[in-house]
Write an enzyme that holds these catalytic residues in place. Sequence first.
Site, PDB file in Angstrom:
ATOM      1  N   GLU A  23     -10.249  12.258  -1.426  1.00  0.00           N
ATOM      2  CA  GLU A  23     -10.295  10.788  -1.421  1.00  0.00           C
ATOM      3  C   GLU A  23     -11.671  10.277  -0.978  1.00  0.00           C
ATOM      4  OE1 GLU A  23      -8.410   8.538  -2.651  1.00  0.00           O
ATOM      5  OE2 GLU A  23      -6.841   9.910  -3.282  1.00  0.00           O
ATOM      6  N   TYR A  80      -8.016   1.399   1.942  1.00  0.00           N
ATOM      7  CA  TYR A  80      -7.613   2.084   0.702  1.00  0.00           C
ATOM      8  C   TYR A  80      -7.366   3.564   0.963  1.00  0.00           C
ATOM      9  CZ  TYR A  80      -7.681   4.960  -3.294  1.00  0.00           C
ATOM     10  OH  TYR A  80      -7.330   5.950  -4.163  1.00  0.00           O
ATOM     11  N   ASP A 115      -6.510   1.427  -6.344  1.00  0.00           N
ATOM     12  CA  ASP A 115      -7.875   1.758  -6.742  1.00  0.00           C
ATOM     13  C   ASP A 115      -8.125   1.055  -8.075  1.00  0.00           C
ATOM     14  OD1 ASP A 115      -6.540   3.198  -8.650  1.00  0.00           O
ATOM     15  OD2 ASP A 115      -7.484   5.123  -8.177  1.00  0.00           O
TER      16      ASP A 115
END
Length: 357
Positions: free
Chosen positions: A49, A132, A150
Site C-alpha cells: 500500500e 486511505y 482509491d
Amino acid sequence: MRDGFSDAAVAAALLPWYDRHARALPWRVGPEALAAGERPDPYRVWLSEIMLQQTTVAAVKDYFHRFTTRWPTVTALAGAEDAAVMAEWAGLGYYARARNLLKCARVIATDHGGVFPDTEDGLRSLPGIGPYTAAAIAAIAFDRPAAVMDGNVERVLARLFAVETPLPAAKPALRLLTERLTPDTRPGCYAQAVMDLGATVCTPRSPACGICPLVTMCTARAQGIAADLPRKSPKQAKPSRQGIVYLVERADGAVLLETRPDKGLLGGMLGWPGTDWTDMPPQDAPPVAADWHDPGLEVRHTFTHFHLRLRVCLGRVAQDAQPDRGSFHPRATFHPASLPTVMRKAWDVAAGAWPED
Ligand code: SF4
C-alpha cells in the site's frame, strides 16, 4: 445507482465476480486461499500500500519483490540501514514514503513488538499511514469493514451513481457512498473487488460495461456518460524551475555524491551536488575546484508540483581533491540504479560527454 437496487446488491454482485476474476498480486491472498484459511501478512499488505501510493501496480512489483526478499519481515526492515532502504527505493519516487516506511517499521518493532495494529485508528497512529492507507490495510489485512477509496474506487462509484461533480470536490460524497456500500461480510474482499473492477473492467477511457457485474445497476451506463466520468477540475499549469548538477570524477574513477537533506524533495537520497532549484537562472556553485566542462547537456524531469530543467556540468579532479560538500564513492560500489530518477538521468546523459583526461 439505478432505482430498485439496494446498497447490499452491489457487494452481492461484486463478491462472486471477485471470486472468479481477482487479480493475482504478490502481496495478496486470493479468495480461494482465504476460504481455505490462509491470512494476508500485514507487513506485505502495508508495504504494497505504501509503494502503490502515486504508483502503478506494474511499477511496484519488482520493488516489492526486492524488498520482501531482502527484508522478509517488518522487524528485518526496522533493522535495515537507512541508506540501504533509500537505495532500494531509488526510482520509485515520492521519497518521503521511504523515510516514513523505515520510521513506521521501527515504531512497530520497538513499540508494538513487531505486530501491526489491527484497527484503522491504531494504524493511523503510525508514521506515513494516512486515512486511505489505514482503511486499506484494515480491510485487506484484517478484514475490517473500512471504507477504502482509491482512484479506481472513485471512478467506479462516480459512474455507478452518475456523480457529475468534478474531482476533487466530489471526494466527500464518494466517501459517503463507499461507507454506505461496504458490507460487514467479507469487507476486505469487497474493497479489493471494487479496486479490481476499476483496474480491469471499469477502466478510465473505455469501460467494458458488457462484462461488468454492476451493469444493471449503473446509472452512468444507462445515461450513456460512463466514459465521461469522473469529471475532473482543470489542472493548473505547473511552474518550471532550473538548476545545475555537477558530476565529478576523481582520478581513480570515484564519483562525488552527497546525501540530500532529510527534509525537502528527494530527502535522504543520494544525488549529485548542485544548485538549488528555483525559477531564476541558477548561479554556478561547483562543489570542488575543477576545470569544469559544460557540454550543453540538460535533463528534464517533472515532479508533482513543477517541471525541472537541470544543466549537467562535468569535471575531472585529481586524487587529492578536497570537495566542499559530498564525498567520493568508489566506482566499484557506485550503482546508478541507487539514485533517484532525475539524478540517474543526469548520469545517463553524461555518458560519452566526459572531457578527456
Ligand atoms: Fe463501470 Fe460500466 Fe460497470 Fe458502470 S457498468 S460500473 S460504467 S464498467
